[in-house]
Write a protein that holds these residues in place. Sequence first.
Motif, PDB file in Angstrom:
ATOM      1  N   TYR A 186      26.650-102.173  38.855  1.00 31.41           N
ATOM      2  CA  TYR A 186      26.570-101.049  37.919  1.00 31.41           C
ATOM      3  C   TYR A 186      26.271-101.555  36.508  1.00 31.41           C
ATOM      4  CZ  TYR A 186      28.486 -97.592  41.186  1.00 31.41           C
ATOM      5  OH  TYR A 186      28.684 -96.714  42.239  1.00 31.41           O
ATOM      6  N   LYS A 187      25.374-100.855  35.836  1.00 33.24           N
ATOM      7  CA  LYS A 187      25.035-101.185  34.452  1.00 33.24           C
ATOM      8  C   LYS A 187      24.780 -99.907  33.669  1.00 33.24           C
ATOM      9  CE  LYS A 187      22.814-105.605  35.591  1.00 33.24           C
ATOM     10  NZ  LYS A 187      21.547-106.384  35.543  1.00 33.24           N
ATOM     11  N   GLN A 188      25.123 -99.957  32.385  1.00 33.98           N
ATOM     12  CA  GLN A 188      24.794 -98.842  31.511  1.00 33.98           C
ATOM     13  C   GLN A 188      23.288 -98.823  31.319  1.00 33.98           C
ATOM     14  OE1 GLN A 188      26.929 -96.516  30.134  1.00 33.98           O
ATOM     15  NE2 GLN A 188      28.510 -97.447  31.424  1.00 33.98           N
ATOM     16  N   LEU A 189      22.714 -97.644  31.403  1.00 35.51           N
ATOM     17  CA  LEU A 189      21.266 -97.484  31.330  1.00 35.51           C
ATOM     18  C   LEU A 189      20.865 -96.995  29.942  1.00 35.51           C
ATOM     19  CD1 LEU A 189      18.826 -97.671  33.318  1.00 35.51           C
ATOM     20  CD2 LEU A 189      19.108 -95.225  33.689  1.00 35.51           C
ATOM     21  N   SER A 190      19.778 -97.525  29.441  1.00 38.08           N
ATOM     22  CA  SER A 190      19.257 -97.050  28.170  1.00 38.08           C
ATOM     23  C   SER A 190      18.831 -95.597  28.308  1.00 38.08           C
ATOM     24  CB  SER A 190      18.054 -97.901  27.744  1.00 38.08           C
ATOM     25  OG  SER A 190      17.378 -97.291  26.665  1.00 38.08           O
ATOM     26  N   PRO A 191      19.157 -94.762  27.300  1.00 36.36           N
ATOM     27  CA  PRO A 191      18.775 -93.343  27.383  1.00 36.36           C
ATOM     28  C   PRO A 191      17.282 -93.100  27.177  1.00 36.36           C
ATOM     29  CG  PRO A 191      19.825 -93.795  25.275  1.00 36.36           C
ATOM     30  CD  PRO A 191      19.943 -95.072  26.090  1.00 36.36           C
ATOM     31  N   ASP A 192      16.481 -94.152  27.110  1.00 35.99           N
ATOM     32  CA  ASP A 192      15.036 -94.047  26.927  1.00 35.99           C
ATOM     33  C   ASP A 192      14.418 -93.210  28.042  1.00 35.99           C
ATOM     34  OD1 ASP A 192      12.403 -94.314  26.336  1.00 35.99           O
ATOM     35  OD2 ASP A 192      12.294 -96.465  26.705  1.00 35.99           O
ATOM     36  N   ALA A 193      13.795 -92.115  27.667  1.00 34.19           N
ATOM     37  CA  ALA A 193      13.237 -91.193  28.661  1.00 34.19           C
ATOM     38  C   ALA A 193      11.923 -91.683  29.258  1.00 34.19           C
ATOM     39  CB  ALA A 193      13.028 -89.818  28.032  1.00 34.19           C
ATOM     40  N   ASN A 194      11.314 -92.729  28.694  1.00 33.31           N
ATOM     41  CA  ASN A 194       9.994 -93.165  29.149  1.00 33.31           C
ATOM     42  C   ASN A 194       9.987 -93.622  30.601  1.00 33.31           C
ATOM     43  OD1 ASN A 194       8.813 -92.614  26.687  1.00 33.31           O
ATOM     44  ND2 ASN A 194       9.201 -94.665  25.865  1.00 33.31           N
ATOM     45  N   GLN A 195      11.098 -94.144  31.065  1.00 31.38           N
ATOM     46  CA  GLN A 195      11.133 -94.645  32.433  1.00 31.38           C
ATOM     47  C   GLN A 195      11.024 -93.532  33.465  1.00 31.38           C
ATOM     48  OE1 GLN A 195      15.192 -95.679  30.999  1.00 31.38           O
ATOM     49  NE2 GLN A 195      15.457 -96.097  33.165  1.00 31.38           N
ATOM     50  N   PHE A 196      11.260 -92.284  33.015  1.00 36.03           N
ATOM     51  CA  PHE A 196      11.152 -91.135  33.918  1.00 36.03           C
ATOM     52  C   PHE A 196       9.927 -90.277  33.584  1.00 36.03           C
ATOM     53  CE2 PHE A 196      15.693 -92.082  33.209  1.00 36.03           C
ATOM     54  CZ  PHE A 196      16.044 -92.487  34.484  1.00 36.03           C
ATOM     55  N   ASP A 197       9.012 -90.839  32.823  1.00 38.70           N
ATOM     56  CA  ASP A 197       7.841 -90.105  32.348  1.00 38.70           C
ATOM     57  C   ASP A 197       6.820 -89.935  33.468  1.00 38.70           C
ATOM     58  OD1 ASP A 197       5.794 -88.950  30.957  1.00 38.70           O
ATOM     59  OD2 ASP A 197       5.534 -90.584  29.521  1.00 38.70           O
ATOM     60  N   ASN A 198       6.503 -88.692  33.807  1.00 40.62           N
ATOM     61  CA  ASN A 198       5.559 -88.431  34.897  1.00 40.62           C
ATOM     62  C   ASN A 198       4.129 -88.815  34.557  1.00 40.62           C
ATOM     63  OD1 ASN A 198       6.355 -85.585  33.530  1.00 40.62           O
ATOM     64  ND2 ASN A 198       4.138 -85.651  33.872  1.00 40.62           N
ATOM     65  N   THR A 199       3.796 -88.953  33.265  1.00 32.88           N
ATOM     66  CA  THR A 199       2.407 -89.231  32.883  1.00 32.88           C
ATOM     67  C   THR A 199       1.956 -90.634  33.280  1.00 32.88           C
ATOM     68  OG1 THR A 199       3.052 -89.950  30.652  1.00 32.88           O
ATOM     69  CG2 THR A 199       2.502 -87.617  30.951  1.00 32.88           C
ATOM     70  N   LYS A 200       2.886 -91.503  33.650  1.00 28.24           N
ATOM     71  CA  LYS A 200       2.462 -92.825  34.119  1.00 28.24           C
ATOM     72  C   LYS A 200       1.991 -92.774  35.570  1.00 28.24           C
ATOM     73  CE  LYS A 200       7.076 -94.535  35.421  1.00 28.24           C
ATOM     74  NZ  LYS A 200       8.126 -95.547  35.112  1.00 28.24           N
ATOM     75  N   PHE A 201       2.269 -91.653  36.237  1.00 34.07           N
ATOM     76  CA  PHE A 201       1.876 -91.492  37.643  1.00 34.07           C
ATOM     77  C   PHE A 201       0.624 -90.636  37.817  1.00 34.07           C
ATOM     78  CE2 PHE A 201       6.510 -92.082  37.733  1.00 34.07           C
ATOM     79  CZ  PHE A 201       6.605 -93.176  38.586  1.00 34.07           C
ATOM     80  N   PHE A 202       0.529 -89.539  37.072  1.00 30.37           N
ATOM     81  CA  PHE A 202      -0.577 -88.607  37.267  1.00 30.37           C
ATOM     82  C   PHE A 202      -0.867 -87.847  35.982  1.00 30.37           C
ATOM     83  CE2 PHE A 202       3.235 -86.162  38.155  1.00 30.37           C
ATOM     84  CZ  PHE A 202       3.003 -84.962  37.499  1.00 30.37           C
ATOM     85  N   TYR A 203      -1.996 -87.174  35.996  1.00 32.67           N
ATOM     86  CA  TYR A 203      -2.365 -86.286  34.897  1.00 32.67           C
ATOM     87  C   TYR A 203      -3.034 -85.061  35.498  1.00 32.67           C
ATOM     88  CZ  TYR A 203      -7.068 -88.220  35.524  1.00 32.67           C
ATOM     89  OH  TYR A 203      -8.286 -88.605  36.050  1.00 32.67           O
ATOM     90  N   LYS A 204      -3.177 -84.014  34.705  1.00 41.69           N
ATOM     91  CA  LYS A 204      -3.819 -82.792  35.189  1.00 41.69           C
ATOM     92  C   LYS A 204      -5.211 -82.642  34.579  1.00 41.69           C
ATOM     93  CE  LYS A 204      -1.957 -79.007  36.255  1.00 41.69           C
ATOM     94  NZ  LYS A 204      -1.338 -77.659  36.239  1.00 41.69           N
ATOM     95  N   GLU A 205      -6.136 -82.283  35.432  1.00 42.24           N
ATOM     96  CA  GLU A 205      -7.488 -81.981  34.980  1.00 42.24           C
ATOM     97  C   GLU A 205      -7.791 -80.566  35.454  1.00 42.24           C
ATOM     98  OE1 GLU A 205     -11.548 -83.850  36.335  1.00 42.24           O
ATOM     99  OE2 GLU A 205     -10.660 -85.127  34.771  1.00 42.24           O
ATOM    100  N   GLY A 206      -7.650 -79.614  34.551  1.00 43.25           N
ATOM    101  CA  GLY A 206      -7.697 -78.217  34.947  1.00 43.25           C
ATOM    102  C   GLY A 206      -6.458 -77.889  35.745  1.00 43.25           C
ATOM    103  N   SER A 207      -6.618 -77.417  36.968  1.00 44.02           N
ATOM    104  CA  SER A 207      -5.484 -77.117  37.831  1.00 44.02           C
ATOM    105  C   SER A 207      -5.233 -78.229  38.852  1.00 44.02           C
ATOM    106  CB  SER A 207      -5.721 -75.800  38.578  1.00 44.02           C
ATOM    107  OG  SER A 207      -6.901 -75.880  39.371  1.00 44.02           O
ATOM    108  N   GLU A 208      -6.006 -79.314  38.748  1.00 40.40           N
ATOM    109  CA  GLU A 208      -5.917 -80.389  39.727  1.00 40.40           C
ATOM    110  C   GLU A 208      -5.071 -81.548  39.208  1.00 40.40           C
ATOM    111  OE1 GLU A 208      -8.904 -83.213  42.433  1.00 40.40           O
ATOM    112  OE2 GLU A 208      -9.702 -81.807  40.934  1.00 40.40           O
ATOM    113  N   PHE A 209      -4.238 -82.098  40.080  1.00 39.88           N
ATOM    114  CA  PHE A 209      -3.435 -83.276  39.758  1.00 39.88           C
ATOM    115  C   PHE A 209      -4.197 -84.520  40.205  1.00 39.88           C
ATOM    116  CE2 PHE A 209      -0.396 -79.862  40.145  1.00 39.88           C
ATOM    117  CZ  PHE A 209       0.509 -80.093  39.123  1.00 39.88           C
TER     118      PHE A 209
END
Length: 250
Positions: free
Chosen positions: A208-231
């Motif tokens: 167990y470790k205390q986790l940094s509250p940095d939200a970047n690690q849960f950022d969906n933009t590193k996985f996908f982006y939207k182009e119109g209605s398409e992922f």
Amino acid sequence: MNVLRTGFIALCSLVVLHKASAQEVNDTAKLFIEMKALQGVYKQPLSFDVRYTYASELHPEAVLDSLSGHMEIAGNRYYYQLANTEMTANEKYVITLFKEDKIMYLSKSMSQNTADPLEQMRVSMKTAGVTRCAVAEKGKVKTITVGFKEGGPYKELQMDFEKSSGYLLSMRYILKTTMLMESTGGANAEVPAEYGEYAIVQSYYNNYKQLSPDANQFDNTKFFYKEGSEFKPTTAYNEYKIFVGSPDLQ
């Protein structure tokens, strides 16, 4: 046959009991009051490692399968890795990577659902039929054992956690083997004789470790982006094919 489920079993393991006394608690209302008290332990950002083992109740000493993984939790955001599956969730999306098949599965975050997860668990446990709950302490460890009605999908659940921190150390649950056979027919599957009617799944939590509250690690933009209605996948995941699991996903 891989009988260990790779679903979201670890998160379910985090809603555990807090108030300790060496007594039997047959009132499920009291049981859930204690559950709610310990939820606060996991509201702080945390990371930890997890290991699952599977055995038949007929031969509990023989481990038939095992899986190891890692979790990071920060409120409604989480990261979950188990074998070749990774799941990242934030307030809007759940991104599941099936790394072996190069599939990215997108769905709406459960945090958008206003239903109380504790209430959902209360209904599930009521359906399973809680018959007893023993709470005891020994040294630095607190143990809770929950028994269920005979013939049901679950037979027993035991949880050990550290008294000083409230961290879950291990879980041991006895459940019908058919519940672990989703890929081969689920509840209607015929269980091979050598596996037995009930299975023993144990999970161990450490590091167990205390986790940094940095939200970047849960950022969906590193996985996908939207182009119109398409992922579409980002460059880092351009080998992945995207499947959208929620029809109204925005």
